[in-house]
Motif scaffolding. Structure first.
Motif, PDB file in Angstrom:
ATOM      1  N   ALA A  49      10.131  -7.665  16.004  1.00  0.00           N
ATOM      2  CA  ALA A  49      10.155  -7.253  14.599  1.00  0.00           C
ATOM      3  C   ALA A  49       8.842  -7.611  13.898  1.00  0.00           C
ATOM      4  CB  ALA A  49      11.342  -7.895  13.878  1.00  0.00           C
ATOM      5  N   TYR A  50       8.278  -8.766  14.233  1.00  0.00           N
ATOM      6  CA  TYR A  50       7.014  -9.195  13.632  1.00  0.00           C
ATOM      7  C   TYR A  50       5.887  -8.244  14.022  1.00  0.00           C
ATOM      8  CZ  TYR A  50       3.392 -12.446  11.988  1.00  0.00           C
ATOM      9  OH  TYR A  50       2.335 -13.020  11.322  1.00  0.00           O
ATOM     10  N   VAL A  51       5.823  -7.897  15.299  1.00  0.00           N
ATOM     11  CA  VAL A  51       4.789  -6.981  15.783  1.00  0.00           C
ATOM     12  C   VAL A  51       4.951  -5.607  15.134  1.00  0.00           C
ATOM     13  CG1 VAL A  51       3.965  -5.753  17.846  1.00  0.00           C
ATOM     14  CG2 VAL A  51       4.347  -8.214  17.921  1.00  0.00           C
ATOM     15  N   GLU A  52       6.192  -5.172  14.970  1.00  0.00           N
ATOM     16  CA  GLU A  52       6.441  -3.883  14.314  1.00  0.00           C
ATOM     17  C   GLU A  52       6.002  -3.924  12.851  1.00  0.00           C
ATOM     18  OE1 GLU A  52      10.573  -3.104  15.068  1.00  0.00           O
ATOM     19  OE2 GLU A  52      10.189  -2.521  17.153  1.00  0.00           O
ATOM     20  N   ALA A  53       6.211  -5.054  12.179  1.00  0.00           N
ATOM     21  CA  ALA A  53       5.767  -5.188  10.792  1.00  0.00           C
ATOM     22  C   ALA A  53       4.246  -5.124  10.714  1.00  0.00           C
ATOM     23  CB  ALA A  53       6.292  -6.498  10.192  1.00  0.00           C
ATOM     24  N   GLU A  54       3.565  -5.789  11.662  1.00  0.00           N
ATOM     25  CA  GLU A  54       2.101  -5.711  11.709  1.00  0.00           C
ATOM     26  C   GLU A  54       1.640  -4.280  11.959  1.00  0.00           C
ATOM     27  OE1 GLU A  54       0.027  -9.750  13.225  1.00  0.00           O
ATOM     28  OE2 GLU A  54       1.177  -8.673  14.748  1.00  0.00           O
ATOM     29  N   ALA A  55       2.314  -3.583  12.861  1.00  0.00           N
ATOM     30  CA  ALA A  55       1.946  -2.200  13.170  1.00  0.00           C
ATOM     31  C   ALA A  55       2.138  -1.297  11.956  1.00  0.00           C
ATOM     32  CB  ALA A  55       2.768  -1.691  14.352  1.00  0.00           C
ATOM     33  N   ALA A  56       3.055  -1.671  11.075  1.00  0.00           N
ATOM     34  CA  ALA A  56       3.300  -0.890   9.864  1.00  0.00           C
ATOM     35  C   ALA A  56       2.304  -1.231   8.755  1.00  0.00           C
ATOM     36  CB  ALA A  56       4.729  -1.113   9.371  1.00  0.00           C
ATOM     37  N   GLY A  57       1.394  -2.180   9.015  1.00  0.00           N
ATOM     38  CA  GLY A  57       0.349  -2.474   8.043  1.00  0.00           C
ATOM     39  C   GLY A  57       0.386  -3.855   7.421  1.00  0.00           C
ATOM     40  N   TRP A  58       1.380  -4.659   7.710  1.00  0.00           N
ATOM     41  CA  TRP A  58       1.440  -6.005   7.159  1.00  0.00           C
ATOM     42  C   TRP A  58       0.462  -6.904   7.907  1.00  0.00           C
ATOM     43  CZ3 TRP A  58       4.134  -7.336   2.891  1.00  0.00           C
ATOM     44  CH2 TRP A  58       5.111  -6.451   2.446  1.00  0.00           C
ATOM     45  N   THR A  59      -0.263  -7.735   7.168  1.00  0.00           N
ATOM     46  CA  THR A  59      -1.188  -8.676   7.803  1.00  0.00           C
ATOM     47  C   THR A  59      -0.447  -9.990   8.063  1.00  0.00           C
ATOM     48  OG1 THR A  59      -1.929  -9.677   5.724  1.00  0.00           O
ATOM     49  CG2 THR A  59      -3.133  -7.708   6.505  1.00  0.00           C
ATOM     50  N   PRO A  60      -0.939 -10.795   9.003  1.00  0.00           N
ATOM     51  CA  PRO A  60      -0.308 -12.095   9.249  1.00  0.00           C
ATOM     52  C   PRO A  60      -0.273 -12.969   7.983  1.00  0.00           C
ATOM     53  CG  PRO A  60      -1.742 -11.547  11.071  1.00  0.00           C
ATOM     54  CD  PRO A  60      -1.965 -10.506  10.009  1.00  0.00           C
ATOM     55  N   GLU A  61      -1.299 -12.869   7.159  1.00  0.00           N
ATOM     56  CA  GLU A  61      -1.334 -13.652   5.911  1.00  0.00           C
ATOM     57  C   GLU A  61      -0.225 -13.216   4.958  1.00  0.00           C
ATOM     58  OE1 GLU A  61      -4.088 -12.054   7.202  1.00  0.00           O
ATOM     59  OE2 GLU A  61      -5.028 -13.834   8.039  1.00  0.00           O
ATOM     60  N   GLU A  62      -0.037 -11.899   4.830  1.00  0.00           N
ATOM     61  CA  GLU A  62       1.018 -11.395   3.948  1.00  0.00           C
ATOM     62  C   GLU A  62       2.393 -11.791   4.479  1.00  0.00           C
ATOM     63  OE1 GLU A  62      -1.003  -7.297   2.214  1.00  0.00           O
ATOM     64  OE2 GLU A  62      -0.139  -7.285   4.235  1.00  0.00           O
ATOM     65  N   LEU A  63       2.574 -11.680   5.765  1.00  0.00           N
ATOM     66  CA  LEU A  63       3.855 -12.058   6.353  1.00  0.00           C
ATOM     67  C   LEU A  63       4.120 -13.547   6.164  1.00  0.00           C
ATOM     68  CD1 LEU A  63       3.691  -9.882   9.591  1.00  0.00           C
ATOM     69  CD2 LEU A  63       5.183  -9.527   7.619  1.00  0.00           C
ATOM     70  N   ALA A  64       3.072 -14.366   6.282  1.00  0.00           N
ATOM     71  CA  ALA A  64       3.228 -15.807   6.075  1.00  0.00           C
ATOM     72  C   ALA A  64       3.641 -16.098   4.636  1.00  0.00           C
ATOM     73  CB  ALA A  64       1.934 -16.540   6.427  1.00  0.00           C
ATOM     74  N   GLN A  65       3.070 -15.359   3.673  1.00  0.00           N
ATOM     75  CA  GLN A  65       3.450 -15.542   2.268  1.00  0.00           C
ATOM     76  C   GLN A  65       4.916 -15.200   2.032  1.00  0.00           C
ATOM     77  OE1 GLN A  65       0.659 -13.180   0.036  1.00  0.00           O
ATOM     78  NE2 GLN A  65      -0.946 -14.733   0.123  1.00  0.00           N
ATOM     79  N   LEU A  66       5.435 -14.301   2.852  1.00  0.00           N
ATOM     80  CA  LEU A  66       6.847 -13.928   2.749  1.00  0.00           C
ATOM     81  C   LEU A  66       7.761 -14.903   3.496  1.00  0.00           C
ATOM     82  CD1 LEU A  66       6.499 -10.078   3.275  1.00  0.00           C
ATOM     83  CD2 LEU A  66       6.920 -11.288   1.127  1.00  0.00           C
ATOM     84  N   GLY A  67       7.156 -15.855   4.196  1.00  0.00           N
ATOM     85  CA  GLY A  67       7.935 -16.844   4.930  1.00  0.00           C
ATOM     86  C   GLY A  67       8.120 -16.513   6.402  1.00  0.00           C
ATOM     87  N   ALA A  68       7.446 -15.483   6.875  1.00  0.00           N
ATOM     88  CA  ALA A  68       7.560 -15.080   8.280  1.00  0.00           C
ATOM     89  C   ALA A  68       6.401 -15.698   9.062  1.00  0.00           C
ATOM     90  CB  ALA A  68       7.535 -13.559   8.404  1.00  0.00           C
TER      91      ALA A  68
END
Length: 125
Positions: A49-68
């Protein structure tokens, strides 16, 4: 001096106490094992799911801000180009080492040593 029967009886009493004390540990170990297996299954789907979110355009920094947090273990990505034959395993590993993808540059997990390091007193000989 105690007789052989008395020694055996004492040993059995001690052993009974030990067996009784191990019961709760065995129960917790069984629960822990089941939870660790469940966590391993969740880690696999989380990584995907994390890799799919990155593929959809989310950056690791943005995901970290969301708690992922970035997953410890990323799923393998199988991509094939149209019309090309599958690469041999040796070609795949060298191609993966040359990519700039986050999955290729992610460090491997390091497990702690099984035995503690010797304690030194700080004095030299």
């Amino acid at each position: 001096m105690p007789s052989a029967d008395e020694i055996v009886q004492r040993m059995k009493a001690l052993q009974a106490n030990r067996e009784q004390a191990i019961g709760p540990l065995v129960e917790v170990l069984a629960k822990r094992s089941a939870l660790m297996e469940e966590l391993a299954a969740l880690d696999a789907s989380y990584g995907k799911a994390y890799v799919e979110a990155e593929a959809a355009g989310w950056t690791p920094e943005e995901l970290a801000q969301l708690g992922a947090d970035e997953p410890v273990k990323r799923p393998r990505v199988h991509s094939r180009r149209k019309g090309s034959a599958a690469k041999k395993p040796a070609e795949q590993s060298s191609a993966a080492a040359q990519t700039d993808s986050p999955a290729a540059t992610m460090p491997t997990q390091v497990l702690p040593p099984t035995q503690p390091a010797p304690v030194t007193t700080g004095t030299s000989v």
